[in-house]
Design a protein around this motif. Structure first.
Motif, PDB file in Angstrom:
ATOM      1  N   GLN A 112     -52.803  -7.879 -13.840  1.00 26.27           N
ATOM      2  CA  GLN A 112     -52.578  -6.675 -12.658  1.00 26.27           C
ATOM      3  C   GLN A 112     -53.410  -6.980 -11.480  1.00 26.27           C
ATOM      4  N   VAL A 113     -54.537  -7.508 -11.754  1.00 25.81           N
ATOM      5  CA  VAL A 113     -55.374  -7.699 -10.768  1.00 25.81           C
ATOM      6  C   VAL A 113     -54.769  -8.726  -9.655  1.00 25.81           C
ATOM      7  N   PHE A 114     -54.286 -10.004 -10.436  1.00 23.75           N
ATOM      8  CA  PHE A 114     -53.719 -11.144  -9.907  1.00 23.75           C
ATOM      9  C   PHE A 114     -52.566 -10.920  -9.002  1.00 23.75           C
ATOM     10  N   PRO A 170     -51.671 -28.940  -1.332  1.00 19.15           N
ATOM     11  CA  PRO A 170     -52.756 -28.241  -1.159  1.00 19.15           C
ATOM     12  C   PRO A 170     -53.051 -26.768  -1.756  1.00 19.15           C
ATOM     13  N   GLY A 171     -54.298 -26.455  -2.128  1.00 16.70           N
ATOM     14  CA  GLY A 171     -54.252 -25.257  -2.718  1.00 16.70           C
ATOM     15  C   GLY A 171     -55.691 -24.869  -3.362  1.00 16.70           C
ATOM     16  N   PHE A 172     -55.969 -24.004  -4.050  1.00 15.51           N
ATOM     17  CA  PHE A 172     -57.189 -23.752  -4.706  1.00 15.51           C
ATOM     18  C   PHE A 172     -57.186 -22.583  -5.768  1.00 15.51           C
ATOM     19  N   PHE A 173     -58.406 -22.376  -6.596  1.00 11.99           N
ATOM     20  CA  PHE A 173     -58.286 -21.805  -7.682  1.00 11.99           C
ATOM     21  C   PHE A 173     -59.123 -20.663  -7.634  1.00 11.99           C
ATOM     22  N   ILE A 174     -58.996 -19.386  -8.235  1.00 15.48           N
ATOM     23  CA  ILE A 174     -59.795 -18.403  -8.482  1.00 15.48           C
ATOM     24  C   ILE A 174     -60.239 -18.153  -9.913  1.00 15.48           C
ATOM     25  N   HIS A 175     -61.265 -17.800 -10.183  1.00 16.91           N
ATOM     26  CA  HIS A 175     -61.787 -17.359 -11.446  1.00 16.91           C
ATOM     27  C   HIS A 175     -62.636 -16.273 -11.616  1.00 16.91           C
ATOM     28  N   PRO A 176     -62.074 -14.965 -11.347  1.00 15.75           N
ATOM     29  CA  PRO A 176     -62.829 -13.944 -11.693  1.00 15.75           C
ATOM     30  C   PRO A 176     -63.248 -13.297 -12.841  1.00 15.75           C
ATOM     31  N   VAL A 177     -64.502 -12.571 -13.058  1.00 15.60           N
ATOM     32  CA  VAL A 177     -64.723 -11.790 -14.263  1.00 15.60           C
ATOM     33  C   VAL A 177     -64.543 -10.427 -13.911  1.00 15.60           C
ATOM     34  N   ILE A 178     -63.993  -9.595 -14.536  1.00 11.42           N
ATOM     35  CA  ILE A 178     -63.805  -8.011 -14.189  1.00 11.42           C
ATOM     36  C   ILE A 178     -64.093  -7.063 -15.464  1.00 11.42           C
ATOM     37  N   ALA A 179     -64.756  -5.998 -14.840  1.00 16.74           N
ATOM     38  CA  ALA A 179     -65.410  -5.303 -16.037  1.00 16.74           C
ATOM     39  C   ALA A 179     -64.253  -4.045 -16.326  1.00 16.74           C
ATOM     40  N   ALA A 196     -51.629  -7.853  -7.802  1.00 17.68           N
ATOM     41  CA  ALA A 196     -51.951  -7.135  -6.601  1.00 17.68           C
ATOM     42  C   ALA A 196     -52.458  -7.942  -5.544  1.00 17.68           C
ATOM     43  N   LEU A 197     -53.043  -9.198  -6.071  1.00 14.62           N
ATOM     44  CA  LEU A 197     -53.951 -10.160  -4.803  1.00 14.62           C
ATOM     45  C   LEU A 197     -52.791 -10.874  -4.161  1.00 14.62           C
ATOM     46  N   LYS A 198     -51.821 -11.296  -5.156  1.00 14.27           N
ATOM     47  CA  LYS A 198     -50.534 -12.338  -4.635  1.00 14.27           C
ATOM     48  C   LYS A 198     -49.630 -11.690  -4.278  1.00 14.27           C
ATOM     49  N   SER A 199     -48.453 -12.069  -4.685  1.00 11.79           N
ATOM     50  CA  SER A 199     -46.923 -11.713  -4.300  1.00 11.79           C
ATOM     51  C   SER A 199     -46.900 -10.288  -4.548  1.00 11.79           C
ATOM     52  N   ASP A 200     -47.096  -9.348  -5.546  1.00 11.75           N
ATOM     53  CA  ASP A 200     -47.068  -8.285  -5.521  1.00 11.75           C
ATOM     54  C   ASP A 200     -47.579  -7.360  -4.829  1.00 11.75           C
ATOM     55  N   GLY A 201     -48.611  -7.790  -4.296  1.00 10.16           N
ATOM     56  CA  GLY A 201     -49.479  -6.922  -3.166  1.00 10.16           C
ATOM     57  C   GLY A 201     -50.127  -7.544  -2.016  1.00 10.16           C
ATOM     58  N   LEU A 202     -51.235  -8.087  -1.808  1.00 11.14           N
ATOM     59  CA  LEU A 202     -51.755  -8.717  -0.720  1.00 11.14           C
ATOM     60  C   LEU A 202     -51.302  -9.985  -0.296  1.00 11.14           C
ATOM     61  N   ALA A 203     -50.350 -10.573  -0.828  1.00 11.99           N
ATOM     62  CA  ALA A 203     -49.765 -12.045  -0.630  1.00 11.99           C
ATOM     63  C   ALA A 203     -50.908 -12.962  -0.071  1.00 11.99           C
ATOM     64  N   LEU A 204     -51.847 -13.303  -0.869  1.00 14.61           N
ATOM     65  CA  LEU A 204     -52.875 -13.979  -0.584  1.00 14.61           C
ATOM     66  C   LEU A 204     -52.370 -15.460  -0.261  1.00 14.61           C
ATOM     67  N   ASP A 205     -51.261 -15.738  -1.032  1.00 12.71           N
ATOM     68  CA  ASP A 205     -50.790 -17.278  -1.121  1.00 12.71           C
ATOM     69  C   ASP A 205     -50.121 -17.298   0.521  1.00 12.71           C
ATOM     70  N   ALA A 236     -61.695  -7.511  -4.091  1.00 13.58           N
ATOM     71  CA  ALA A 236     -62.331  -6.251  -4.071  1.00 13.58           C
ATOM     72  C   ALA A 236     -61.172  -5.338  -3.596  1.00 13.58           C
ATOM     73  N   GLY A 237     -60.316  -5.700  -2.623  1.00 12.70           N
ATOM     74  CA  GLY A 237     -59.264  -4.893  -2.000  1.00 12.70           C
ATOM     75  C   GLY A 237     -58.186  -4.664  -3.331  1.00 12.70           C
ATOM     76  N   ALA A 238     -57.970  -5.607  -3.760  1.00 15.65           N
ATOM     77  CA  ALA A 238     -56.906  -5.820  -5.035  1.00 15.65           C
ATOM     78  C   ALA A 238     -57.592  -4.855  -6.137  1.00 15.65           C
TER      79      ALA A 238
END
Length: 448
Positions: free
Chosen positions: A311-313, A101-110, A315-324, A343-345
């Motif tokens: 870098q955002v990814f 089980p899992g999901f996907f994230i596809h952001p666009v950043i400026a 910060a979102l995952k293992s090196d930061g917020l640990a979303l997974d 937004a936090g990342a």
């Protein structure tokens, strides 16, 4: 935020700030108290809250900050896989391995072209795959494929960033889709790393298009780190450029796109590669005109900034917020939390960006009414030596970042503060400013 309920809007702003300051997605820690934890749960489950509403509001803020600026809109996809943490998960389809089980994230950043700083979120799609077999890719229209996210990311960037001076979409090889070039919005330029050896109108192949071309010049490219322990390196590349006409693939219907599309191909090929390293070879397809060596080099340097979304990814995952590692079990609530976490990342990356100085105002991330408090706090944190003085102007984001770094334990010597130091320091700074606001609320009613 425009959620239809002012209380929900206030809670959304509070939650984004808590994620950025606490550096966690653990709901108990975000709420701080049992009542606060319940409030976070209610927010994530609110009928007024959705990924679309969160992203729309964050994008509106980014749009304002991008007005009149040259902007890169960088998009990419990342996977969240719950391997070993999949018990009790509800509403999640299979991740990339087709099983877990899992999901996907596809952001666009400026990204600001001049400063190379992350400005904010432009768009994001968050989804999980349906279980079971799907019909053949070739039998489906682009709108029914996951690859449609690359086209919708371009459309969103062109719409959200309509007041920017210039917008260029940058993406890696997965976005090398013929329809992306054929349907790009008029005000948007593209820089896409070629992922296929496409057929050309002159019956040749893309890989050979510049085989006989002389190098325009040699250039130095900073290669981003490939993983933990890798500090990156500098590569010397030869630059070549020329016009190419891509032929419509047989898998694309005549009604969907023109017979061919004219683009510029810029090739950066590494020479004198260090032993043990893979030679860098970028073939970049762009809608920008390239008529000289300087313009070719500019395309390569702009593409180099694609690593900012990596870098955002992190910060979102293992090196930061640990979303997974989040314990949220319901898919819809997890998707809402993920939008907030993006937004936090980004906030964490912005603080790291600001540590070395830059033109961005502190008001991009902190209320202007805290200026006096920040000035006093900075003086308190300064040491006796010149290197222990805050070198940045009051009112700048860099001034705030220096304070956060000091509060996070940085001693002004040795290596610059990293994301974890900045996040810990921001947490302490937020707590300090919250106390200041409570102590002075009668004197400063403008402080929230």
């Amino acid at each position: 935020m425009s959620f239809g309920d002012i209380r929900v809007a206030e809670r959304a702003d509070w939650l984004i700030e808590r994620v950025a300051t606490a550096g966690t997605l653990v709901l108990r820690k975000l709420g701080e108290t049992r009542a606060g934890e319940k409030s976070v749960h209610r927010f994530l489950s609110s009928p007024y809250v959705s990924v679309e509403r969160i992203v729309e509001t964050l994008a509106a803020r980014t749009a304002l900050q991008c007005t009149g600026r040259r902007i890169l809109a960088i998009q990419d996809t990342s996977e969240i896989n719950f391997a070993g943490r999949d018990k009790k998960r509800r509403g999640f389809g299979p991740a990339g391995d087709g099983k877990t089980p899992g999901f996907f994230i596809h952001p666009v950043i400026a990204i600001d072209v001049e400063s190379e700083a992350v400005v904010g979120l432009v768009d994001a799609e968050i989804w999980t795959r349906a279980a079971g077999r799907v019909t053949s890719r070739r039998s489906r229209a682009i709108e029914d494929k996951e690859s449609a996210r690359w086209l919708s990311g371009c459309q969103a960037a062109a719409s959200v960033l309509s007041d920017a001076a210039e917008v260029t979409m940058v993406a890696d090889r997965e976005s090398d889709i013929y329809l992306l070039f054929a349907r790009k919005p008029e005000r948007l330029n593209l820089i896409v790393r070629a992922g296929q050896d496409r057929s050309l109108a002159d019956e040749g192949l893309l890989s050979m298009a510049l085989a006989g071309a002389q190098p325009l010049r040699s250039s130095v490219v900073r290669v981003a780190p490939r993983g933990p322990g890798d500090k990156g390196r500098e590569a010397i590349v030869e630059l070549r450029a020329g016009t190419v006409r891509l032929v419509r693939p047989a898998t694309v219907r005549k009604s969907e796109a023109p017979e061919d599309v004219e683009l510029t191909l810029v090739e950066a090929r590494e020479v004198n590669t260090p032993p043990g390293k893979t030679p860098l070879l970028w073939r970049l397809l762009t809608t920008h005109s390239v008529t000289c060596a300087a313009e070719a080099e500019n395309i390569v340097q702009l593409y180099r900034l694609r690593w900012r979304i990596e870098q955002v990814f992190r910060a979102l995952k293992s090196d930061g917020l640990a979303l997974d590692d989040s314990q949220v079990i319901d898919a819809e609530r997890m998707f809402n939390l993920t939008a907030i976490a993006l937004a936090g990342a980004i906030r964490t990356i912005q603080l790291v960006d600001a540590r070395d100085g830059g033109p961005r105002p502190a008001s991009d991330v902190i209320d202007a009414n805290f200026t006096v408090a920040l000035e006093r706090l900075s003086k308190k944190l300064e040491g006796k030596t010149l290197r222990q003085k805050n070198p940045h102007p009051l009112g700048s984001l860099a001034f705030v970042a220096w304070i956060a770094a000091r509060l996070g334990g940085w001693n002004c010597y040795y290596k610059p503060p990293g994301p974890k130091t900045m996040r810990d320091g921001w947490n302490r700074l937020a707590a300090t400013l919250e106390g200041y606001a409570l102590a002075t609320q009668h004197e400063n009613p403008g402080i929230p």
